[in-house]
Structures are given as C-alpha cells and as structure tokens.
Scaffold this motif. Structure first.
Motif, PDB file in Angstrom:
ATOM      1  N   ARG A   1       0.826  -1.207   0.000  1.00  0.00           N
ATOM      2  CA  ARG A   1       0.000   0.000   0.000  1.00  0.00           C
ATOM      3  C   ARG A   1       0.862   1.259   0.000  1.00  0.00           C
TER       4      ARG A   1
ATOM      5  N   ASP B   1      -2.900  -2.966  13.018  1.00  0.00           N
ATOM      6  CA  ASP B   1      -2.235  -1.671  12.892  1.00  0.00           C
ATOM      7  C   ASP B   1      -1.298  -1.410  14.075  1.00  0.00           C
TER       8      ASP B   1
ATOM      9  N   VAL C   1       4.763   2.713   1.817  1.00  0.00           N
ATOM     10  CA  VAL C   1       5.555   1.667   2.469  1.00  0.00           C
ATOM     11  C   VAL C   1       7.026   1.887   2.107  1.00  0.00           C
TER      12      VAL C   1
ATOM     13  N   GLY D   1       0.333  -3.057   4.790  1.00  0.00           N
ATOM     14  CA  GLY D   1      -0.461  -1.867   5.042  1.00  0.00           C
ATOM     15  C   GLY D   1       0.312  -0.575   4.850  1.00  0.00           C
ATOM     16  N   GLU D   2      -0.400   0.487   4.548  1.00  0.00           N
ATOM     17  CA  GLU D   2       0.243   1.756   4.222  1.00  0.00           C
ATOM     18  C   GLU D   2       1.051   2.312   5.399  1.00  0.00           C
ATOM     19  N   ASN D   3       2.094   3.045   5.033  1.00  0.00           N
ATOM     20  CA  ASN D   3       3.001   3.706   5.980  1.00  0.00           C
ATOM     21  C   ASN D   3       3.795   2.727   6.841  1.00  0.00           C
ATOM     22  N   SER D   4       3.934   1.488   6.388  1.00  0.00           N
ATOM     23  CA  SER D   4       4.712   0.503   7.142  1.00  0.00           C
ATOM     24  C   SER D   4       6.190   0.580   6.776  1.00  0.00           C
TER      25      SER D   4
ATOM     26  N   LYS E   1      -1.754  -1.016   9.060  1.00  0.00           N
ATOM     27  CA  LYS E   1      -1.052   0.235   8.787  1.00  0.00           C
ATOM     28  C   LYS E   1       0.013   0.487   9.855  1.00  0.00           C
ATOM     29  N   ARG E   2       1.074   1.179   9.422  1.00  0.00           N
ATOM     30  CA  ARG E   2       2.122   1.659  10.336  1.00  0.00           C
ATOM     31  C   ARG E   2       2.799   0.540  11.122  1.00  0.00           C
TER      32      ARG E   2
END
Length: 361
Positions: free
Chosen positions: A242, A297, A245, A260-263, A279-280
């Motif tokens: 996402r 998350d 990343v 997940g995004e921003n990982s 996420k994260r």
C-alpha cells in the motif's frame, strides 16, 4: 547532483512556504545560504536542521547561516545575530522535503541521451517526452510508462506492466508482467517485482508440481523498495504494497501478501504467503511472518520476532515465537539467571536428600 542552494533565507522560506512544515523565520531573512549540512559538520554558509534540542548550543557555536528547529525551541532562542532561526512544526520532515528540493540526486544525470540506443522498446509502447531510459533496458508489449519515469540500465518491464508517473527504477531491476507500480516510487537495484510465487503441490512420493502464479503485484504511491528485494506475484489476485511503504534491502514478501500503508520493513524481512499487516507496522531486521497470519495496525516487531499467529493488539512484540515486549523482557531476565537457578536447585536437591536421609535414620 545538486549540492548548492545560493539563496537567501527569505527566498528559501518563500519557496518552501507550502507543504514543508515551516512556520516562520525569526531573524536573518537576508543571510545567504550556500548548501545544506549535517549538525556535526556544519559551518558558516550552511543550512542545518536540528531535531534534538540538546544539539542546539553546539550547532550555534559553529555559526551556520540558518538553523531549522522545532517551533517551541525557536521561541526560546529568539533572534540570533549570526544565524537565522527558522521555526518548524517538524524539523525532521522539513529536512527530508528540503533535501529533496535542493540537494537530492538527479536520476537523469547518467550522461547518456534520453533514450539509449541499446534500449529495446516494443512498438506498442508510448514513451512520454520526459522519460529517461538507460542502456539495455527492455520494455515489452503493452507496457504503460508514466510521465517523468526514469529507467536506468538493464531494467526489464514485462508485458502490460504499468509504471506510474515520476517513478525511478534503478539498474538491473525487473517489473513482471501485468504488475502495477504507483506514482513517485523508488525501486533500488536488483529487485524483482512480480517474481513467480512459491506454489507447489506434492504427490504421494513427494514429487513437486508447480502451481502457476498468474496474479500480479500492485505497488502503491510513494513506495520505496530496497535493493535485492523479491516480491512474489499472487496466485490469482494481487500481492499488495500500500501507499508510502518503505522496504529495506534484502527482503522477501511472498505471494498474496498485503502490506499496510506507511509501514516500514527492515533488512531481512520475510513474509510467507497470504499474510497481511495493518497500517504503520514496523518490522526490525530479520523479522519473519508465517503464512496466513494477520498483524493489526501499529505493531512493532523487534529482536528477530517470529510471528506464527495473528497479532490483534497494537504494541511491541519480540523473539520467536513472538510475544508482547513486557513478557519478553521478563522472560529474558529469567533466562539470564538460569545458571544461578540451576546451582540453587542442585543445592536444594542435596539438602532435601540429606533431610530425607536423616528422617529415615
């Protein structure tokens, strides 16, 4: 590569007025800035970013042209005679964005013509006017190349793959057929996006039969894939990375996984098939995840965490099999005392034997 700025503090502040997290210039609008430097080697003429308040005094003693600090620290400092003070909502983010703007690497500086004559491009592919294609790069039938894309030498873009605007793919990397790369991504050398997923069936003699992996990989926007990565294509649908990343060097993500995004995935990351992170999620070096596992998350995996079951509560997890950090610290402390505990147990056993012997006598 851009290394100099040669602008006044006022000019820089005006150019970075939107989106760079700067709040105000307390003093020194007319001071000239030559370049950006680090806190430990800055000198007069430099622009420096200080996130740690403990470093401010030492940095000021070096008399840089300008210093970006958190707004609260800027208010404490007030105007300075020799150094312009710039208040920021987040000095780290301001640093990253202003480095990109003023002193980043220019990926078009290879020295070759825009499209190298050794590049092999299928006649069906339309190349925008600002795209750069290096030596021996291959682009197959039906691929879509966005504006501002840079493909360095020996890159392979297989048929019907999509490369989003502004993406840079470095030397020797491969984007497999029908895979999709988002906008403004960076793929470092020798990585394979859309490699064959590891799927096999076995018969009664344990002979292996390959299961075709005909899905794809979908990479979101603003994703970084480090060098020597392998991201396997899905069996039927998509393996997903996402938006935003960042993945370090030497990592492997198997088929049908979803990041997940921003990982953040650090060196040695390994994830088996059909697993998913929220996420994260932050995975430190050599973290491993079993197949068909979900991680919620805001999880942090440390100390070579091995995830063999779903993680449903946010927090920090360590060791293999993974356990909450509080339990890991307690158990590790006990582990370090096993030697002493063994001696105490041996002594207690001896004492019990003596008591039993005395009682029997």
């Amino acid at each position: 590569m851009k290394t100099t700025i040669d602008k006044t503090v006022g000019e820089i502040a005006a150019e970075c007025n939107q989106g760079f997290r700067l709040k105000e210039v307390l003093s020194g609008n007319d001071i000239k800035v030559k370049t950006i430097a680090g806190t430990e080697d800055c000198k007069p003429g430099d622009l420096v970013f200080v996130s740690d308040a403990k470093q401010i005094k030492d940095v000021l003693a070096r008399k840089p042209a300008a210093m970006v600090v958190a707004a609260a620290e800027a208010a404490k400092l007030g105007p300075q005679a020799e150094t312009a003070i710039i208040a920021s909502e987040n000095p780290g983010v301001s640093y990253a964005l202003m480095r990109q703007k003023y002193t980043d690497r220019d990926y078009t500086e290879g020295g070759f013509e825009r499209i190298h004559p050794t590049a092999i491009i299928h006649e069906s592919v339309k190349i925008p006017d600002d795209v750069k294609i290096g030596p021996y790069t291959v682009i197959e039938r039906g691929a879509v190349i966005g504006k501002g894309v840079v493909l360095q030498s020996h890159v392979v873009i297989e048929f019907e793959a999509v490369i989003g605007e502004g993406t840079v793919i470095q030397h020797m990397s491969i984007v497999g057929f029908q895979c999709k790369i988002g906008k403004n991504c960076l793929i470092l050398p020798h990585s394979v996006i859309g490699s064959e997923g590891f799927g096999y069936a076995q018969d009664e003699n344990f002979h292996h039969y390959r299961i075709p992996q005909t899905g794809n990989v979908v990479i979101g926007d603003d994703v970084t894939i480090g060098a020597l990565n392998a991201i396997d294509r899905a069996t039927f649908t998509s393996t997903n990375f996402r938006d935003n990343v960042i993945c370090d060097n030497i990592c492997h993500t198997a088929h049908n996984c979803d990041i997940g995004e921003n990982s953040i995935l650090l060196t040695g990351w390994k994830m088996a098939g059909s697993s998913k992170t929220g996420k994260r999620v932050i995975a430190s070096g050599d973290a491993m995840v079993k197949d068909h596992v979900s991680i919620c998350d805001d999880v942090v995996l440390v100390h070579r965490a091995g995830v063999i079951a779903d993680i449903t509560e946010k927090g920090m997890y360590a060791q293999s099999p993974s356990q909450p950090m509080r339990e890991y610290v307690k158990n590790f402390a006990a582990y370090q005392k096993l030697g002493d505990m063994a001696k105490e147990f041996k002594e207690l056993k001896k004492q019990v034997a003596e008591l039993m012997a005395a009682k029997g006598g």
